[in-house]
Scaffold this motif. Sequence first.
Motif, PDB file in Angstrom:
ATOM      1  N   ALA A 167      39.603  34.822  38.663  1.00 40.52           N
ATOM      2  CA  ALA A 167      39.339  35.790  39.099  1.00 40.52           C
ATOM      3  C   ALA A 167      38.575  37.017  38.900  1.00 40.52           C
ATOM      4  CB  ALA A 167      40.294  37.012  38.254  1.00 40.52           C
ATOM      5  N   THR A 168      37.901  37.483  39.915  1.00 41.39           N
ATOM      6  CA  THR A 168      36.391  38.273  39.870  1.00 41.39           C
ATOM      7  C   THR A 168      36.652  39.816  39.689  1.00 41.39           C
ATOM      8  OG1 THR A 168      35.887  36.627  41.825  1.00 41.39           O
ATOM      9  CG2 THR A 168      34.177  38.666  41.774  1.00 41.39           C
ATOM     10  N   LEU A 193      43.087  52.073  43.432  1.00 41.99           N
ATOM     11  CA  LEU A 193      43.162  52.194  42.322  1.00 41.99           C
ATOM     12  C   LEU A 193      41.955  51.362  42.074  1.00 41.99           C
ATOM     13  CD1 LEU A 193      45.803  49.322  42.102  1.00 41.99           C
ATOM     14  CD2 LEU A 193      46.309  51.835  41.491  1.00 41.99           C
ATOM     15  N   PRO A 194      40.722  51.748  41.345  1.00 38.71           N
ATOM     16  CA  PRO A 194      39.560  52.124  41.208  1.00 38.71           C
ATOM     17  C   PRO A 194      39.004  50.077  40.777  1.00 38.71           C
ATOM     18  CG  PRO A 194      40.417  53.133  39.435  1.00 38.71           C
ATOM     19  CD  PRO A 194      41.852  52.551  40.262  1.00 38.71           C
ATOM     20  N   ARG A 195      40.118  49.490  40.372  1.00 32.82           N
ATOM     21  CA  ARG A 195      39.334  48.242  40.029  1.00 32.82           C
ATOM     22  C   ARG A 195      40.397  46.955  40.459  1.00 32.82           C
ATOM     23  NH1 ARG A 195      39.582  47.864  33.808  1.00 32.82           N
ATOM     24  NH2 ARG A 195      38.445  45.454  34.365  1.00 32.82           N
ATOM     25  N   ARG A 196      39.540  45.359  40.811  1.00 35.49           N
ATOM     26  CA  ARG A 196      40.158  45.614  42.026  1.00 35.49           C
ATOM     27  C   ARG A 196      39.876  44.174  41.032  1.00 35.49           C
ATOM     28  NH1 ARG A 196      40.024  45.199  48.318  1.00 35.49           N
ATOM     29  NH2 ARG A 196      41.448  47.010  47.999  1.00 35.49           N
ATOM     30  N   ALA A 197      41.165  43.019  41.156  1.00 34.04           N
ATOM     31  CA  ALA A 197      40.235  41.937  40.456  1.00 34.04           C
ATOM     32  C   ALA A 197      41.090  40.726  41.832  1.00 34.04           C
ATOM     33  CB  ALA A 197      41.415  40.916  39.480  1.00 34.04           C
ATOM     34  N   LEU A 198      39.837  39.966  42.085  1.00 33.07           N
ATOM     35  CA  LEU A 198      40.840  39.097  43.315  1.00 33.07           C
ATOM     36  C   LEU A 198      40.200  37.330  43.112  1.00 33.07           C
ATOM     37  CD1 LEU A 198      40.278  39.267  46.721  1.00 33.07           C
ATOM     38  CD2 LEU A 198      37.565  38.827  46.527  1.00 33.07           C
ATOM     39  N   LEU A 199      41.547  36.531  42.777  1.00 32.92           N
ATOM     40  CA  LEU A 199      41.756  35.367  42.767  1.00 32.92           C
ATOM     41  C   LEU A 199      41.694  34.587  44.064  1.00 32.92           C
ATOM     42  CD1 LEU A 199      45.238  36.325  41.146  1.00 32.92           C
ATOM     43  CD2 LEU A 199      43.299  35.340  39.833  1.00 32.92           C
ATOM     44  N   ARG A 200      42.114  33.097  44.186  1.00 32.89           N
ATOM     45  CA  ARG A 200      41.685  32.206  44.971  1.00 32.89           C
ATOM     46  C   ARG A 200      42.075  32.598  46.329  1.00 32.89           C
ATOM     47  NH1 ARG A 200      44.005  28.122  43.463  1.00 32.89           N
ATOM     48  NH2 ARG A 200      45.590  28.326  44.733  1.00 32.89           N
ATOM     49  N   MET A 201      41.672  32.416  47.396  1.00 33.81           N
ATOM     50  CA  MET A 201      42.211  33.155  49.023  1.00 33.81           C
ATOM     51  C   MET A 201      42.358  32.149  49.695  1.00 33.81           C
ATOM     52  SD  MET A 201      42.658  36.112  48.499  1.00 33.81           S
ATOM     53  CE  MET A 201      42.679  36.732  50.050  1.00 33.81           C
ATOM     54  N   THR A 217      30.870  33.542  46.770  1.00 28.48           N
ATOM     55  CA  THR A 217      31.745  33.815  45.591  1.00 28.48           C
ATOM     56  C   THR A 217      33.166  32.653  46.750  1.00 28.48           C
ATOM     57  OG1 THR A 217      32.617  35.980  45.941  1.00 28.48           O
ATOM     58  CG2 THR A 217      30.552  35.243  44.707  1.00 28.48           C
ATOM     59  N   PHE A 218      33.137  32.521  47.495  1.00 27.15           N
ATOM     60  CA  PHE A 218      34.348  31.895  47.580  1.00 27.15           C
ATOM     61  C   PHE A 218      34.398  30.524  47.634  1.00 27.15           C
ATOM     62  CE2 PHE A 218      36.540  28.673  50.904  1.00 27.15           C
ATOM     63  CZ  PHE A 218      37.821  29.207  51.056  1.00 27.15           C
ATOM     64  N   ASP A 219      35.025  29.579  47.096  1.00 22.90           N
ATOM     65  CA  ASP A 219      35.949  28.632  46.445  1.00 22.90           C
ATOM     66  C   ASP A 219      37.609  28.294  47.193  1.00 22.90           C
ATOM     67  OD1 ASP A 219      35.578  25.852  45.010  1.00 22.90           O
ATOM     68  OD2 ASP A 219      36.134  27.249  43.113  1.00 22.90           O
ATOM     69  N   ARG A 220      37.049  27.153  47.295  1.00 16.84           N
ATOM     70  CA  ARG A 220      38.546  27.136  48.226  1.00 16.84           C
ATOM     71  C   ARG A 220      40.020  26.547  46.859  1.00 16.84           C
ATOM     72  NH1 ARG A 220      40.044  26.465  52.959  1.00 16.84           N
ATOM     73  NH2 ARG A 220      37.808  26.256  53.548  1.00 16.84           N
ATOM     74  N   ASP A 221      38.461  25.876  45.828  1.00 19.29           N
ATOM     75  CA  ASP A 221      39.236  24.750  45.170  1.00 19.29           C
ATOM     76  C   ASP A 221      39.552  25.413  43.594  1.00 19.29           C
ATOM     77  OD1 ASP A 221      39.852  22.957  46.593  1.00 19.29           O
ATOM     78  OD2 ASP A 221      37.427  22.041  45.894  1.00 19.29           O
ATOM     79  N   ARG A 222      39.491  26.468  43.729  1.00 18.14           N
ATOM     80  CA  ARG A 222      38.859  27.885  42.561  1.00 18.14           C
ATOM     81  C   ARG A 222      40.683  27.557  42.037  1.00 18.14           C
ATOM     82  NH1 ARG A 222      37.266  34.309  42.464  1.00 18.14           N
ATOM     83  NH2 ARG A 222      36.063  33.551  40.590  1.00 18.14           N
ATOM     84  N   ALA A 223      39.905  27.222  40.105  1.00 15.38           N
ATOM     85  CA  ALA A 223      41.334  26.826  39.288  1.00 15.38           C
ATOM     86  C   ALA A 223      41.988  27.906  39.101  1.00 15.38           C
ATOM     87  CB  ALA A 223      40.726  27.019  38.347  1.00 15.38           C
ATOM     88  N   GLY A 230      45.348  37.507  45.657  1.00 14.50           N
ATOM     89  CA  GLY A 230      45.017  36.057  45.819  1.00 14.50           C
ATOM     90  C   GLY A 230      46.158  35.663  46.105  1.00 14.50           C
ATOM     91  N   GLY A 231      45.941  34.199  46.912  1.00 12.93           N
ATOM     92  CA  GLY A 231      46.961  33.650  47.820  1.00 12.93           C
ATOM     93  C   GLY A 231      47.900  32.605  46.877  1.00 12.93           C
ATOM     94  N   SER A 232      48.926  31.702  47.834  1.00 10.62           N
ATOM     95  CA  SER A 232      50.183  31.249  46.816  1.00 10.62           C
ATOM     96  C   SER A 232      49.471  30.638  46.012  1.00 10.62           C
ATOM     97  CB  SER A 232      50.637  30.242  47.965  1.00 10.62           C
ATOM     98  OG  SER A 232      51.809  29.957  46.986  1.00 10.62           O
ATOM     99  N   GLY A 233      50.114  30.203  44.181  1.00 10.25           N
ATOM    100  CA  GLY A 233      49.348  29.633  43.167  1.00 10.25           C
ATOM    101  C   GLY A 233      48.642  30.035  42.766  1.00 10.25           C
ATOM    102  N   SER A 234      47.846  31.452  42.944  1.00  9.73           N
ATOM    103  CA  SER A 234      46.084  31.354  41.955  1.00  9.73           C
ATOM    104  C   SER A 234      46.425  31.931  41.024  1.00  9.73           C
ATOM    105  CB  SER A 234      45.926  32.561  43.176  1.00  9.73           C
ATOM    106  OG  SER A 234      46.569  34.084  43.589  1.00  9.73           O
ATOM    107  N   GLY A 235      47.898  32.908  40.546  1.00 11.22           N
ATOM    108  CA  GLY A 235      47.897  33.389  39.613  1.00 11.22           C
ATOM    109  C   GLY A 235      48.308  34.711  39.527  1.00 11.22           C
ATOM    110  N   ARG A 236      49.020  35.359  40.411  1.00  9.20           N
ATOM    111  CA  ARG A 236      49.088  36.475  40.251  1.00  9.20           C
ATOM    112  C   ARG A 236      50.056  37.428  39.924  1.00  9.20           C
ATOM    113  NH1 ARG A 236      50.227  35.534  45.488  1.00  9.20           N
ATOM    114  NH2 ARG A 236      52.054  35.885  45.583  1.00  9.20           N
ATOM    115  N   THR A 237      51.281  36.763  39.137  1.00  9.75           N
ATOM    116  CA  THR A 237      52.812  36.804  38.983  1.00  9.75           C
ATOM    117  C   THR A 237      52.268  36.523  37.076  1.00  9.75           C
ATOM    118  OG1 THR A 237      53.673  36.095  40.480  1.00  9.75           O
ATOM    119  CG2 THR A 237      54.864  36.001  38.712  1.00  9.75           C
ATOM    120  N   SER A 238      51.421  35.365  36.588  1.00  7.70           N
ATOM    121  CA  SER A 238      50.704  35.262  35.587  1.00  7.70           C
ATOM    122  C   SER A 238      50.033  36.708  34.745  1.00  7.70           C
ATOM    123  CB  SER A 238      50.412  34.049  35.959  1.00  7.70           C
ATOM    124  OG  SER A 238      50.908  32.348  36.063  1.00  7.70           O
TER     125      SER A 238
END
Length: 913
Positions: free
Chosen positions: A766-767, A733-741, A756-762, A631-639
Amino acid sequence: MVCTVGMDSLTIAIPAAPAEAKRPPMPFMAALVPVAGGVVMWLVTGSLFALCFAALGPLMIAASLIDGARARRRARRIAEIENQAAWERAEDELVRRHDEERALQDLRCPDAACAMRRPPLRGPEGADAATLLVVGRGGARSEIRSSGGDDDRARAFQKRCGRLDDSPIAVPLGGGVCLRGPEPLVLAVMRGLVVQLCLRFSAAQVAIVGERMHEWGIGGFGASSRREALRVGVARIGEPRPQAESVIWIGAATDEVPEGVTTVLDVVEPRRASLRTPHGIAEVSAEGVSVAQTAAISATRAEGQDDIDVLPTAVALSDLAQHAGSSGLPATIGRNERDEVVVDIVEDGPHAIVTGTTGTGKSELLVSWVAAMASAHGPERVLFVLADFKGGTAFEPLRELPQVVAVITDLDEAGARRGVSSLTAELRRRESVLASAGVRDVRDSDMPRLVIVVDEFAALLQEHADLGAVFTDIAARGRALGMHLVIGTQRASGVIRDALAANCPLRVSLRVGDPSDSRLVIGTDAAAELPGGAASRGLALIRRPQDAEPIAMRVALTRAADLRAAAVTWADAEAAQSPWLPALRPLVRLAELPAPPPGNLVLGQADEPERQRQPVQTLRVGVERGLAVLGGSGSGRTSLLRLIRHQHPSALWLPADVEAAWDVVADLSDRRTTAPDLILCDDLDALLADLPPEHAQVFAQRWEQVLRAGAETTFVLTATRASGAVGRLMDALPRRALLRMPSRVEHLAAGGESATFDRDRAPGRATLGERDVQIAWVDEEGFPSSPVSHPMRWTPSAQFTAVVTSGPHAVARAMQEAHPGCEVVLAPLEPSDSARPAILVADSDTWQRNWQIWQRIRAHGEVLIRAENPADLRQLAGVRETPPFAHLHAGRAWSLRDAAQPQRVVLPELMSR
């Protein structure tokens, strides 16, 4: 006054007058030759007979003159014949072109006789004051032109070219026409004008009114008048003016012309009248029609009236009666030439197709259809799901209806996909409800029917091609389950598949551009032949299963008051439930979710619209291999990592400091440390980017060793992008979580789909696999930060220590101050006090020149090489393996003792150097 057809000027070439044949020249030279020859022979021979040759010259001249006269007479006869033939061709061409011009004018402005011989074409535009009315036939200006010739015959031909005899003479209808003369003749001419108007225009466009219509034999043209039509009255001069926009006045030759009338036709005798207008006076041949002929024409017109021609120009939904059916959903949506048009999506369907090009009124039809059903059937009978894929505004007024449970638009791409996908779950739910009730059809249950209306079905499929299977499934199974489709599209060909169209027997088509689309929808070319323009908006052809041919109708228009009235009617009804669960919230707290089974960690709340479930997404620690998070910056990776650490405090969170992260990974890869059951690493790509290329390569290789060896360890790694070495680690790793890019390109590169791309995704959305997951939130307050490394500080521990550094004098002074218990000298000097530990400082060149001292210290003492000079590690110490990563200009050095690998140490006294 003449009716013109806008023809281009046509030029006829006039034959030129035959030229006079030229007289042939006298053959004097030829005649002199025999004369000269005879004289020469006489002089030579002396014979008088030789002079006979001299007589041949005059004879040749005479013969030549006779032959030239004959040739001129023959050429003159041929020229006259050709000229006459050319004139005949010109005369024939003039007659032909005049006939063509007259025929075109008769098509454009037909009188009663022409309209009876060839019924005129009727467009959507009606009659008005500018409509041309043919009042007779006579001479008019022709568009034919001629050129050439200047004799009397040519001038007469040019004059005939510019005049067209027996041409229709037309005047604007305006305020009316005044007919004066003997009453039988005037009435016959009046009937001709009325017949002409009624044959050229439909009853919906022209209405004949007057109190004496039956008396004068034109009563058959007044029965089917419409309020939208132009009213043309007939009355006698001196009587009250009829309520009409234009009037045909009847009077004697001496009567005064009524005020406002600028066209007067004085009928003198049959087929002869004088036309007076502001442009002048002209003699015309006025057309008359008898009473018997008028009656026959009106009867024929009534029997063969075209349905489309008599349709009303506008219909309001409030003027139509709505009736609640016992089992179906009847709705009155328009009016044809005689009755109201009622359609029933249940009885005539179960599904419908509506086609029409832009601007024909397709959206208005769909709105009126929904409003008509909603006004007669409450939420306990019918519910609506509306999908608008042409801007999101067509169905906005319908939101206030209590029967409308959802409105899907192309402005919310993710919501549209989720809503359509949820219809599959509604199919399953309805099947379950019917099975539990022990019935096979929705008629036998209390479940309301669900009508799904789609505007611009082609646009929906273009954005979400895979959703076409959902509609095909509904079309195949929806009848018994009470799910009905109303599919609107600009064209059906190439958009609606055969499997879907086969289950849509109810068809409605407004004007389409391609006859093949018309045939595909209603079975004929009629929809492609509908007129264009604003007047044809809302003009539709409907074909139900019981209809042998399409039926023309005018679609009703819905006003805001109609929707408010329908909403008030069912205001006390119980609120309808949406056929799908609400979308995931942008913030889901961990405390709001149910506790997972033992050994599972909560990741968030998942969304499964196709199953109408929103279960808790979990991670089984020690069982699942791991999870790659992108995920991009501010997408919730660290959270996400903070959420996992909150539930599993013993998890190993890789430090953000590169030196500390290096040490942890090195210990795990060399198995100096036992791997825990859960390892977390945030911003793996940033860690690799902070390392020099050589260290980054080794770091990635050690990570691969850790991943391969940790069979009972669960890994959660995050990164902003998966490329290069990071991509290989994420793929492990077998599973992948895709946050906002940040962009669609990076979204696709990370393994996401374009749809499924959404520039304004909350943040936190994650997908994960094929499901959307909202990552649960835990507060940061009181949460421990990422581990921080504490590098080992160096203290002297050997008798001799060699320091390799640039600027040895300054370093020696700093070392002496930091370690007063040691003797610090500059190599190659030897320490003087053998009782104290000695520190020898020099640069690499000095050590190479004093190799024996270096070798002695390397074998029995300790060597310190500053991190800023990695080349010295290889050249002096012979170390080929990559040393531990060390920050530059931070007092870092590598310590070497015996054959052990280099160790990173900190010398604070070197930080300012």
